[in-house]
Design an enzyme around this catalytic site. Structure first.
Site, PDB file in Angstrom:
ATOM      1  N   GLU A 162      13.317   2.820 -17.745  1.00  0.00           N
ATOM      2  CA  GLU A 162      12.951   2.052 -16.551  1.00  0.00           C
ATOM      3  C   GLU A 162      12.982   2.926 -15.301  1.00  0.00           C
ATOM      4  O   GLU A 162      12.081   2.853 -14.450  1.00  0.00           O
ATOM      5  CB  GLU A 162      13.896   0.863 -16.372  1.00  0.00           C
ATOM      6  CG  GLU A 162      13.571   0.033 -15.131  1.00  0.00           C
ATOM      7  CD  GLU A 162      14.517  -1.143 -14.927  1.00  0.00           C
ATOM      8  OE1 GLU A 162      14.416  -1.802 -13.878  1.00  0.00           O
ATOM      9  OE2 GLU A 162      15.360  -1.406 -15.823  1.00  0.00           O
ATOM     10  N   ARG A 175     -13.264  11.176   9.607  1.00  0.00           N
ATOM     11  CA  ARG A 175     -12.911  10.719  10.950  1.00  0.00           C
ATOM     12  C   ARG A 175     -12.958  11.885  11.933  1.00  0.00           C
ATOM     13  O   ARG A 175     -12.397  12.965  11.656  1.00  0.00           O
ATOM     14  CB  ARG A 175     -11.504  10.119  10.925  1.00  0.00           C
ATOM     15  CG  ARG A 175     -10.966   9.675  12.266  1.00  0.00           C
ATOM     16  CD  ARG A 175     -11.564   8.372  12.709  1.00  0.00           C
ATOM     17  NE  ARG A 175     -10.877   7.838  13.876  1.00  0.00           N
ATOM     18  CZ  ARG A 175     -11.302   6.797  14.570  1.00  0.00           C
ATOM     19  NH1 ARG A 175     -12.397   6.169  14.199  1.00  0.00           N
ATOM     20  NH2 ARG A 175     -10.611   6.372  15.622  1.00  0.00           N
ATOM     21  N   GLY A 231      -3.688   6.600  12.137  1.00  0.00           N
ATOM     22  CA  GLY A 231      -3.652   6.046  13.477  1.00  0.00           C
ATOM     23  C   GLY A 231      -3.638   4.526  13.444  1.00  0.00           C
ATOM     24  O   GLY A 231      -2.996   3.910  12.584  1.00  0.00           O
ATOM     25  N   GLY A 256      17.940  -0.650  -9.794  1.00  0.00           N
ATOM     26  CA  GLY A 256      19.112   0.153  -9.422  1.00  0.00           C
ATOM     27  C   GLY A 256      18.889   0.787  -8.068  1.00  0.00           C
ATOM     28  O   GLY A 256      17.994   1.616  -7.902  1.00  0.00           O
TER      29      GLY A 256
END
Length: 388
Positions: free
Chosen positions: A243, A269, A340, A365
């Site tokens: 796990e 961008r 941003g 945990g």
């Protein structure tokens, strides 16, 4: 391709699974996130494709494949950007089904494991309690034997698939005076009288049905005990290694997704006449983020290899979860910053990814508990051995 761990067959599986997710899952993610429910049909499709049986024995319908198919399964689930959907799938396949396979007898495997592999039954693992959290040994749920039955009373919380599952794998005290040595594991049908579930409202993992479950004089057949009575605690501890590694792999995969998305965004961008990926301050931030992801990923692959080879990696898996989940939170936080204002918008992936990632250092945990477990092994030289 990392040829140290992945073969051409592995990579072929990765591509086919990615294609499956894009076709069958991604178009529904936003709906499932809003409704908090993963529709039943997708479980059956996963079952038909064999995805729930990757590491399960062939005699019960599984494929018996090595652990790196599971690594791929976990990594690609993270990249559909729904921690809740991913959790539903892996909690069924690697929490509930692990116990059914390892502790269930032939009858239980035929009645629960095979239909779980086929996607006809959904399971949940019930360990955490409202008063216990990470203190597994302190659980209060009891299973009192009466003739050829057990009577279950108590409650569990933070249970993934806790509302819509068909069966529950439940840890309960059969001998409370023996503390952790008095714990046992049971399998219980959802429609057994006395079981009630309350859906919890979470910060993230919105697509998953996380629940608090109450057991009020729930009577089950004695044959629904899995494994030996009183061995529940070591069974649970043994499977925690898998796990925790699962959650470590999940962490590096979602962080990798964040870095890949940011690189693509920065290439498109523009600011001040050039794309963002030409600004040194941003380039170097990405370089650091990518380096941290790769460090965790390579470590996790090495631990997966050892676990696949039969080594008991409880210390290493605990370290994997501790550091990988911390890394993921920090990398995704930085990734949101690099977008941003768009990083703060719900139509972009980082807002959801940030919320979903935050569960990493808590679930399975907490980081604080893991540090103490690791300290016992590193400082006190404590050794943990598998139960079976």
């Amino acid at each position: 391709m990392n040829s140290m761990y992945f073969t051409e067959e592995h990579e072929s599986f990765r591509q086919s699974f990615k294609d499956f997710l894009q076709k069958e899952v991604v178009p529904h993610i936003d709906k499932w996130e809003k409704e908090g429910t993963v529709e039943r049909f997708i479980w059956k499709k996963f079952g038909e494709m064999g995805y729930f049986g990757l590491n399960q024995p062939e005699e019960y319908g599984g494929l018996g494949l090595d652990l790196f198919y599971t690594v791929i399964f976990l990594e690609e689930l993270q990249k559909v950007n729904s921690g809740g959907f991913a959790a539903n799938m892996w909690a069924h396949a690697y929490l509930a089904m692990t116990h059914v396979n390892k502790e269930g007898d032939d009858r239980i495997k035929n009645e629960y494991l095979t239909p779980s592999i086929e996607g006809d039954k959904i399971g949940c693992l019930c360990i955490t309690e409202p008063f216990g959290g990470s203190d597994v040994a302190g659980m209060r749920t009891t299973a009192v034997k009466k003739g050829d039955t057990y009577v279950i009373n108590g409650s569990k919380t933070f249970i993934t698939n806790g509302v819509y599952s068909d069966y529950l794998v439940v840890a309960a005290k059969t001998n409370p005076e023996d503390k952790h040595k008095g714990m046992s594991i049971f399998i219980i049908d959802r429609d057994t009288p006395g079981i009630s579930s309350t859906k919890l409202d979470k910060l993230g993992w919105r697509a998953s049905d996380t629940a608090e479950i109450a057991f009020d004089n729930v009577v089950i057949p004695a044959e629904n005990l899995m494994g030996e009575e009183g061995k529940g605690f070591p069974y649970i501890m043994q499977h925690f290694a898998l796990e925790r590694l699962v959650m470590g792999i999940n962490a590096h995969a979602r962080a990798e997704y964040a870095v890949d998305y940011v690189i693509q965004y920065m290439s498109e961008r523009q600011a001040f006449g050039k794309t963002l990926d030409k600004f040194q301050a941003l380039r170097h931030k990405v370089a650091e983020m990518a380096s941290r992801v790769d460090m965790c990923k390579e470590y996790n692959y090495s631990i997966a290899k050892r676990l696949n080879d039969g080594v008991y990696v409880v210390k290493e898996a605990s370290m994997s979860k501790l550091l990988s989940t911390k890394m993921a939170d920090e990398v995704i936080y930085e990734a949101l910053q690099l977008l941003g204002g768009y990083g703060y918008m719900e139509e972009y992936p980082m807002a959801r990814l940030l919320r979903d990632s935050r569960l990493g250092p808590i679930g399975g945990g907490t980081s604080e508990i893991l540090k103490e477990i690791i300290a016992k092994m590193v400082i006190d030289k404590k050794e943990y051995k598998p139960a079976t």
